[in-house]
Motif scaffolding. Structure first.
Motif, PDB file in Angstrom:
ATOM      1  N   UNK A 104      35.143  18.774  43.768  1.00 19.59           N
ATOM      2  CA  UNK A 104      36.051  17.878  43.057  1.00 19.59           C
ATOM      3  C   UNK A 104      37.164  18.615  42.314  1.00 19.59           C
ATOM      4  N   UNK A 105      36.818  19.718  41.662  1.00 16.69           N
ATOM      5  CA  UNK A 105      37.770  20.385  40.775  1.00 16.69           C
ATOM      6  C   UNK A 105      38.425  21.593  41.439  1.00 16.69           C
ATOM      7  N   UNK A 106      37.623  22.437  42.095  1.00 16.91           N
ATOM      8  CA  UNK A 106      38.164  23.691  42.620  1.00 16.91           C
ATOM      9  C   UNK A 106      38.853  23.553  43.968  1.00 16.91           C
ATOM     10  N   UNK A 107      38.257  22.809  44.881  1.00 19.58           N
ATOM     11  CA  UNK A 107      38.769  22.766  46.256  1.00 19.58           C
ATOM     12  C   UNK A 107      40.257  22.426  46.347  1.00 19.58           C
ATOM     13  N   UNK A 108      40.755  21.428  45.583  1.00 23.22           N
ATOM     14  CA  UNK A 108      42.182  21.105  45.698  1.00 23.22           C
ATOM     15  C   UNK A 108      43.118  22.217  45.224  1.00 23.22           C
ATOM     16  N   UNK A 109      42.578  23.206  44.484  1.00 19.72           N
ATOM     17  CA  UNK A 109      43.442  24.229  43.892  1.00 19.72           C
ATOM     18  C   UNK A 109      43.151  25.640  44.405  1.00 19.72           C
ATOM     19  N   UNK A 115      47.250  32.021  46.482  1.00 20.52           N
ATOM     20  CA  UNK A 115      48.686  32.309  46.542  1.00 20.52           C
ATOM     21  C   UNK A 115      49.151  33.083  45.316  1.00 20.52           C
ATOM     22  N   UNK A 116      48.662  32.690  44.151  1.00 26.64           N
ATOM     23  CA  UNK A 116      49.080  33.336  42.906  1.00 26.64           C
ATOM     24  C   UNK A 116      48.451  34.710  42.722  1.00 26.64           C
ATOM     25  N   UNK A 117      47.224  34.870  43.227  1.00 25.28           N
ATOM     26  CA  UNK A 117      46.496  36.128  43.006  1.00 25.28           C
ATOM     27  C   UNK A 117      45.954  36.651  44.340  1.00 25.28           C
ATOM     28  N   UNK A 118      46.844  37.084  45.224  1.00 28.30           N
ATOM     29  CA  UNK A 118      46.422  37.468  46.577  1.00 28.30           C
ATOM     30  C   UNK A 118      45.546  38.717  46.617  1.00 28.30           C
ATOM     31  N   UNK A 119      45.545  39.504  45.545  1.00 30.02           N
ATOM     32  CA  UNK A 119      44.754  40.734  45.552  1.00 30.02           C
ATOM     33  C   UNK A 119      43.296  40.512  45.149  1.00 30.02           C
ATOM     34  N   UNK A 120      42.967  39.298  44.694  1.00 29.28           N
ATOM     35  CA  UNK A 120      41.576  38.992  44.345  1.00 29.28           C
ATOM     36  C   UNK A 120      40.877  38.411  45.565  1.00 29.28           C
ATOM     37  N   UNK A 121      39.773  39.025  45.929  1.00 32.35           N
ATOM     38  CA  UNK A 121      38.971  38.542  47.058  1.00 32.35           C
ATOM     39  C   UNK A 121      37.775  37.768  46.501  1.00 32.35           C
ATOM     40  N   UNK A 122      37.762  36.458  46.732  1.00 33.81           N
ATOM     41  CA  UNK A 122      36.709  35.607  46.182  1.00 33.81           C
ATOM     42  C   UNK A 122      35.484  35.573  47.085  1.00 33.81           C
ATOM     43  N   UNK A 123      34.326  35.751  46.474  1.00 36.58           N
ATOM     44  CA  UNK A 123      33.045  35.461  47.120  1.00 36.58           C
ATOM     45  C   UNK A 123      32.399  34.349  46.302  1.00 36.58           C
ATOM     46  N   UNK A 124      32.442  33.124  46.813  1.00 34.68           N
ATOM     47  CA  UNK A 124      32.015  31.974  46.012  1.00 34.68           C
ATOM     48  C   UNK A 124      30.841  31.252  46.660  1.00 34.68           C
ATOM     49  N   UNK A 125      29.824  30.986  45.846  1.00 34.26           N
ATOM     50  CA  UNK A 125      28.674  30.203  46.274  1.00 34.26           C
ATOM     51  C   UNK A 125      28.745  28.829  45.621  1.00 34.26           C
ATOM     52  N   UNK A 126      28.531  27.785  46.408  1.00 32.94           N
ATOM     53  CA  UNK A 126      28.412  26.432  45.867  1.00 32.94           C
ATOM     54  C   UNK A 126      26.937  26.057  45.899  1.00 32.94           C
ATOM     55  N   UNK A 289      40.823  31.756  32.993  1.00 32.44           N
ATOM     56  CA  UNK A 289      42.048  31.028  32.663  1.00 32.44           C
ATOM     57  C   UNK A 289      42.346  29.967  33.718  1.00 32.44           C
ATOM     58  N   UNK A 290      42.144  30.319  34.976  1.00 32.85           N
ATOM     59  CA  UNK A 290      42.398  29.383  36.072  1.00 32.85           C
ATOM     60  C   UNK A 290      41.429  28.205  36.016  1.00 32.85           C
ATOM     61  N   UNK A 291      40.146  28.487  35.755  1.00 32.62           N
ATOM     62  CA  UNK A 291      39.144  27.422  35.640  1.00 32.62           C
ATOM     63  C   UNK A 291      39.524  26.439  34.535  1.00 32.62           C
ATOM     64  N   UNK A 292      39.929  26.974  33.400  1.00 34.31           N
ATOM     65  CA  UNK A 292      40.322  26.121  32.283  1.00 34.31           C
ATOM     66  C   UNK A 292      41.544  25.275  32.650  1.00 34.31           C
ATOM     67  N   UNK A 293      42.486  25.884  33.342  1.00 36.05           N
ATOM     68  CA  UNK A 293      43.718  25.195  33.745  1.00 36.05           C
ATOM     69  C   UNK A 293      43.431  24.044  34.704  1.00 36.05           C
ATOM     70  N   UNK A 294      42.642  24.294  35.749  1.00 31.74           N
ATOM     71  CA  UNK A 294      42.421  23.244  36.748  1.00 31.74           C
ATOM     72  C   UNK A 294      41.481  22.154  36.223  1.00 31.74           C
TER      73      UNK A 294
END
Length: 302
Positions: A104-109, A115-126, A289-294
């Motif tokens: 609901x919150x993360x997927x749309x953003x 795009x804003x932080x291309x150097x960060x490689x995310x490994x995310x578990x849902x 910061x991004x989590x708080x923003x979205x």
């Protein structure tokens, strides 16, 4: 004029939350630090920025003017800081997010983040499980609970109110449920969600003054709250659902909140949890910061 620039973000937080306590939780600092910062600003500007008593807090006209002028400036400062820190952002960030929050919150953003932080490689578990930051080698986890987990740092993201929801079609068939008793509502709960770190026993407070345990003896248990929500939209009776994941559907008249006088306790809070020794990581700070923003965008979306 001798400014303490560290006071300005504290004033912004109070202005946006209308509460010293909520601002302190948001910034993860003591409430007394907020009070002192506002007092310093008012003294140095020689104006009253806030009107407050035991019942409310609001900006004065001077406070509103200061907020309108400071907000875009601080956003530009943060943006400049983000750009300057890009070189220190390269690398992996391991995070775990609750299933509903991720969809609901993360997927749309997510594309915006990449795009804003291309150097960060995310490994995310849902997941619907509460993972251990150390054992699961996580930098950050989104967790639910009435209290922040002990032994870790926690950034408050949102408060959840649990509400009784049903669909227009179901209420058309059972109109008496709109303002019904708990015992009657209980018979129409077909699905409810369970998730780790939710309170083991919810209680509700009925208009008659009595306190009842929240039990659903005839209902099916699902870990995915969005599956429960979507089942209710499709006409599957009544369920107890988090308000933040139902607001859009309520506005679209696909869900209807019923029996608002039957309050459920305790409410649940969404936290971003991280280990203190990792709190200085530029990647982690960027994600917090991004989590708080979205989350703010999600909560204030029309």
């Amino acid at each position: 004029m001798n400014w303490n620039l560290n006071d300005l973000p504290l004033f912004i937080a109070v202005a946006e939350s209308n509460s010293f306590s909520k601002a302190a939780v948001r910034l993860n600092i003591q409430k007394s630090s907020i009070s002192r910062a506002i007092a310093r600003l008012e003294e140095r500007l020689n104006v009253k920025l806030l009107e407050r008593n035991n019942r409310y807090l609001r900006l004065t006209s001077d406070g509103a003017q200061l907020y309108q002028q400071l907000k875009p400036l601080l956003e530009q400062v943060n943006l400049a800081g983000d750009e300057l820190c890009q070189k220190g952002l390269a690398g992996e960030l391991n995070i775990a997010v609750t299933l509903a929050f991720s969809r609901e919150v993360m997927a749309p953003h997510l594309n915006d983040f990449v795009t804003r932080f291309p150097d960060i490689c995310l490994n995310m578990k849902s997941t619907t499980r509460i993972l251990n930051l150390y054992e699961d080698k996580l930098d950050l986890a989104i967790q639910l609970g009435p209290l922040a987990p002990s032994g870790f740092y926690a950034q408050h993201l949102a408060d959840i109110e649990l509400c009784w929801m049903s669909s227009p079609a179901y209420l058309s068939a059972y109109p008496e449920l709109i303002n019904s008793s708990w015992l009657e509502i209980q018979k129409h709960v077909r699905y409810y969600h369970t998730q780790e770190n939710y309170p083991a026993n919810f209680c509700l407070f009925a208009p008659d003054g009595n306190k009842y345990p929240v039990t659903f003896p005839m209902a099916n248990q699902l870990e995915d709250v969005l599956m429960v929500r979507d089942s209710v939209v499709a006409g599957a009776g009544i369920s107890l659902l988090p308000d933040i994941y139902c607001r859009k559907l309520v506005k679209e008249k696909k869900l209807i909140k019923i029996a608002p006088e039957i309050k459920v306790s305790p409410n649940v809070t969404i936290y971003a949890v991280y280990a203190s020794k990792k709190s200085s990581s530029p990647r982690l700070k960027t994600m917090l910061s991004f989590m708080n923003e979205i989350t703010k965008k999600y909560l204030t979306a029309d």
